[in-house]
Motif scaffolding. Sequence first.
Motif, PDB file in Angstrom:
ATOM      1  N   GLU A  22      59.646   4.144 -12.563  1.00 58.07           N
ATOM      2  CA  GLU A  22      58.955   5.432 -12.756  1.00 58.07           C
ATOM      3  C   GLU A  22      59.314   6.429 -11.659  1.00 58.07           C
ATOM      4  O   GLU A  22      59.550   7.607 -11.934  1.00 58.07           O
ATOM      5  CB  GLU A  22      57.441   5.233 -12.844  1.00 58.07           C
ATOM      6  CG  GLU A  22      56.991   4.568 -14.124  1.00 58.07           C
ATOM      7  CD  GLU A  22      57.465   5.271 -15.387  1.00 58.07           C
ATOM      8  OE1 GLU A  22      57.359   6.516 -15.466  1.00 58.07           O
ATOM      9  OE2 GLU A  22      57.953   4.585 -16.289  1.00 58.07           O
ATOM     10  N   ALA A  23      59.373   5.966 -10.424  1.00 54.64           N
ATOM     11  CA  ALA A  23      59.736   6.840  -9.305  1.00 54.64           C
ATOM     12  C   ALA A  23      61.184   7.306  -9.446  1.00 54.64           C
ATOM     13  O   ALA A  23      61.510   8.462  -9.161  1.00 54.64           O
ATOM     14  CB  ALA A  23      59.540   6.120  -7.980  1.00 54.64           C
ATOM     15  N   PHE A  24      62.043   6.409  -9.919  1.00 55.99           N
ATOM     16  CA  PHE A  24      63.444   6.758 -10.147  1.00 55.99           C
ATOM     17  C   PHE A  24      63.544   7.850 -11.215  1.00 55.99           C
ATOM     18  O   PHE A  24      64.277   8.826 -11.056  1.00 55.99           O
ATOM     19  CB  PHE A  24      64.239   5.517 -10.574  1.00 55.99           C
ATOM     20  CG  PHE A  24      65.716   5.728 -10.656  1.00 55.99           C
ATOM     21  CD1 PHE A  24      66.515   5.585  -9.536  1.00 55.99           C
ATOM     22  CD2 PHE A  24      66.324   6.057 -11.861  1.00 55.99           C
ATOM     23  CE1 PHE A  24      67.889   5.774  -9.605  1.00 55.99           C
ATOM     24  CE2 PHE A  24      67.692   6.244 -11.945  1.00 55.99           C
ATOM     25  CZ  PHE A  24      68.476   6.100 -10.808  1.00 55.99           C
ATOM     26  N   LYS A  25      62.796   7.676 -12.291  1.00 59.45           N
ATOM     27  CA  LYS A  25      62.793   8.672 -13.369  1.00 59.45           C
ATOM     28  C   LYS A  25      62.337  10.039 -12.869  1.00 59.45           C
ATOM     29  O   LYS A  25      62.871  11.072 -13.274  1.00 59.45           O
ATOM     30  CB  LYS A  25      61.875   8.228 -14.514  1.00 59.45           C
ATOM     31  CG  LYS A  25      62.422   7.130 -15.367  1.00 59.45           C
ATOM     32  CD  LYS A  25      61.402   6.789 -16.455  1.00 59.45           C
ATOM     33  CE  LYS A  25      61.833   5.665 -17.336  1.00 59.45           C
ATOM     34  NZ  LYS A  25      60.815   5.334 -18.343  1.00 59.45           N
ATOM     35  N   ILE A  26      61.357  10.046 -11.991  1.00 57.31           N
ATOM     36  CA  ILE A  26      60.803  11.300 -11.481  1.00 57.31           C
ATOM     37  C   ILE A  26      61.716  11.932 -10.433  1.00 57.31           C
ATOM     38  O   ILE A  26      61.890  13.150 -10.400  1.00 57.31           O
ATOM     39  CB  ILE A  26      59.395  11.062 -10.895  1.00 57.31           C
ATOM     40  CG1 ILE A  26      58.424  10.693 -12.019  1.00 57.31           C
ATOM     41  CG2 ILE A  26      58.902  12.267 -10.121  1.00 57.31           C
ATOM     42  CD1 ILE A  26      57.098  10.143 -11.541  1.00 57.31           C
ATOM     43  N   THR A  27      62.326  11.115  -9.594  1.00 58.27           N
ATOM     44  CA  THR A  27      63.108  11.608  -8.463  1.00 58.27           C
ATOM     45  C   THR A  27      64.565  11.879  -8.808  1.00 58.27           C
ATOM     46  O   THR A  27      65.117  12.915  -8.431  1.00 58.27           O
ATOM     47  CB  THR A  27      63.055  10.582  -7.300  1.00 58.27           C
ATOM     48  OG1 THR A  27      61.693  10.306  -6.993  1.00 58.27           O
ATOM     49  CG2 THR A  27      63.770  11.105  -6.078  1.00 58.27           C
ATOM     50  N   VAL A  28      65.186  10.964  -9.512  1.00 56.23           N
ATOM     51  CA  VAL A  28      66.643  11.006  -9.698  1.00 56.23           C
ATOM     52  C   VAL A  28      67.063  11.627 -11.027  1.00 56.23           C
ATOM     53  O   VAL A  28      67.943  12.496 -11.050  1.00 56.23           O
ATOM     54  CB  VAL A  28      67.246   9.591  -9.549  1.00 56.23           C
ATOM     55  CG1 VAL A  28      68.743   9.612  -9.803  1.00 56.23           C
ATOM     56  CG2 VAL A  28      66.950   9.023  -8.165  1.00 56.23           C
ATOM     57  N   LEU A  82      71.526   1.229  -8.668  1.00 57.04           N
ATOM     58  CA  LEU A  82      71.807  -0.007  -7.949  1.00 57.04           C
ATOM     59  C   LEU A  82      71.329   0.063  -6.492  1.00 57.04           C
ATOM     60  O   LEU A  82      71.041  -0.971  -5.886  1.00 57.04           O
ATOM     61  CB  LEU A  82      73.302  -0.326  -8.012  1.00 57.04           C
ATOM     62  CG  LEU A  82      73.847  -0.621  -9.417  1.00 57.04           C
ATOM     63  CD1 LEU A  82      75.356  -0.777  -9.394  1.00 57.04           C
ATOM     64  CD2 LEU A  82      73.175  -1.844 -10.020  1.00 57.04           C
ATOM     65  N   LEU A  83      71.226   1.260  -5.957  1.00 61.73           N
ATOM     66  CA  LEU A  83      70.731   1.469  -4.593  1.00 61.73           C
ATOM     67  C   LEU A  83      69.233   1.766  -4.537  1.00 61.73           C
ATOM     68  O   LEU A  83      68.708   2.090  -3.476  1.00 61.73           O
ATOM     69  CB  LEU A  83      71.469   2.647  -3.943  1.00 61.73           C
ATOM     70  CG  LEU A  83      72.935   2.469  -3.617  1.00 61.73           C
ATOM     71  CD1 LEU A  83      73.534   3.797  -3.172  1.00 61.73           C
ATOM     72  CD2 LEU A  83      73.109   1.419  -2.531  1.00 61.73           C
ATOM     73  N   ARG A  84      68.550   1.678  -5.661  1.00 61.33           N
ATOM     74  CA  ARG A  84      67.162   2.141  -5.760  1.00 61.33           C
ATOM     75  C   ARG A  84      66.240   1.518  -4.717  1.00 61.33           C
ATOM     76  O   ARG A  84      65.297   2.158  -4.279  1.00 61.33           O
ATOM     77  CB  ARG A  84      66.630   1.926  -7.170  1.00 61.33           C
ATOM     78  CG  ARG A  84      66.380   0.472  -7.536  1.00 61.33           C
ATOM     79  CD  ARG A  84      66.037   0.327  -9.010  1.00 61.33           C
ATOM     80  NE  ARG A  84      65.909  -1.066  -9.388  1.00 61.33           N
ATOM     81  CZ  ARG A  84      66.929  -1.862  -9.708  1.00 61.33           C
ATOM     82  NH1 ARG A  84      68.167  -1.400  -9.683  1.00 61.33           N
ATOM     83  NH2 ARG A  84      66.712  -3.124 -10.045  1.00 61.33           N
ATOM     84  N   ASP A  85      66.513   0.288  -4.309  1.00 64.20           N
ATOM     85  CA  ASP A  85      65.641  -0.352  -3.325  1.00 64.20           C
ATOM     86  C   ASP A  85      65.777   0.261  -1.939  1.00 64.20           C
ATOM     87  O   ASP A  85      64.903   0.077  -1.098  1.00 64.20           O
ATOM     88  CB  ASP A  85      65.927  -1.853  -3.267  1.00 64.20           C
ATOM     89  CG  ASP A  85      65.532  -2.559  -4.550  1.00 64.20           C
ATOM     90  OD1 ASP A  85      64.612  -2.063  -5.248  1.00 64.20           O
ATOM     91  OD2 ASP A  85      66.132  -3.600  -4.868  1.00 64.20           O
ATOM     92  N   THR A  86      66.867   0.993  -1.685  1.00 60.47           N
ATOM     93  CA  THR A  86      67.087   1.590  -0.370  1.00 60.47           C
ATOM     94  C   THR A  86      66.959   3.115  -0.382  1.00 60.47           C
ATOM     95  O   THR A  86      67.097   3.748   0.664  1.00 60.47           O
ATOM     96  CB  THR A  86      68.480   1.206   0.171  1.00 60.47           C
ATOM     97  OG1 THR A  86      69.481   1.693  -0.716  1.00 60.47           O
ATOM     98  CG2 THR A  86      68.616  -0.291   0.330  1.00 60.47           C
ATOM     99  N   LEU A  87      66.710   3.707  -1.530  1.00 59.69           N
ATOM    100  CA  LEU A  87      66.653   5.164  -1.624  1.00 59.69           C
ATOM    101  C   LEU A  87      65.525   5.773  -0.800  1.00 59.69           C
ATOM    102  O   LEU A  87      65.643   6.911  -0.338  1.00 59.69           O
ATOM    103  CB  LEU A  87      66.530   5.611  -3.089  1.00 59.69           C
ATOM    104  CG  LEU A  87      67.766   5.423  -3.951  1.00 59.69           C
ATOM    105  CD1 LEU A  87      67.492   5.907  -5.378  1.00 59.69           C
ATOM    106  CD2 LEU A  87      68.973   6.129  -3.370  1.00 59.69           C
TER     107      LEU A  87
END
Length: 85
Positions: free
Chosen positions: A4-10, A44-49
């Motif tokens: 969800e955070a990825f969808k909102i941010t990226v 693939l980098l989502r854990d470190t973004l």
Amino acid sequence: MELEAFKITVLPLREKLLRVSLKLVENKADAEDVVQETLLKLWLLRDTLDQYKSVEALAITMTKNLTLDKLKVRKIQENVSLLDK
């Protein structure tokens, strides 16, 4: 970073990344390929973004670099095809 955070941010950056790539490559299909590759790399980098001050700046830099890589490969392919003639 969760989905969800990825969808909102990226994901909202997609159009901006496409414009950045299009300015360099001037080919919509190639620009779309670059943006897809950028989004995949970011996923693939989502854990470190969360460690980055600006995910947008990272995404733009990645897009520019991937676009320039694509242009380099195209130039090499053109030069090789000229040698084959």
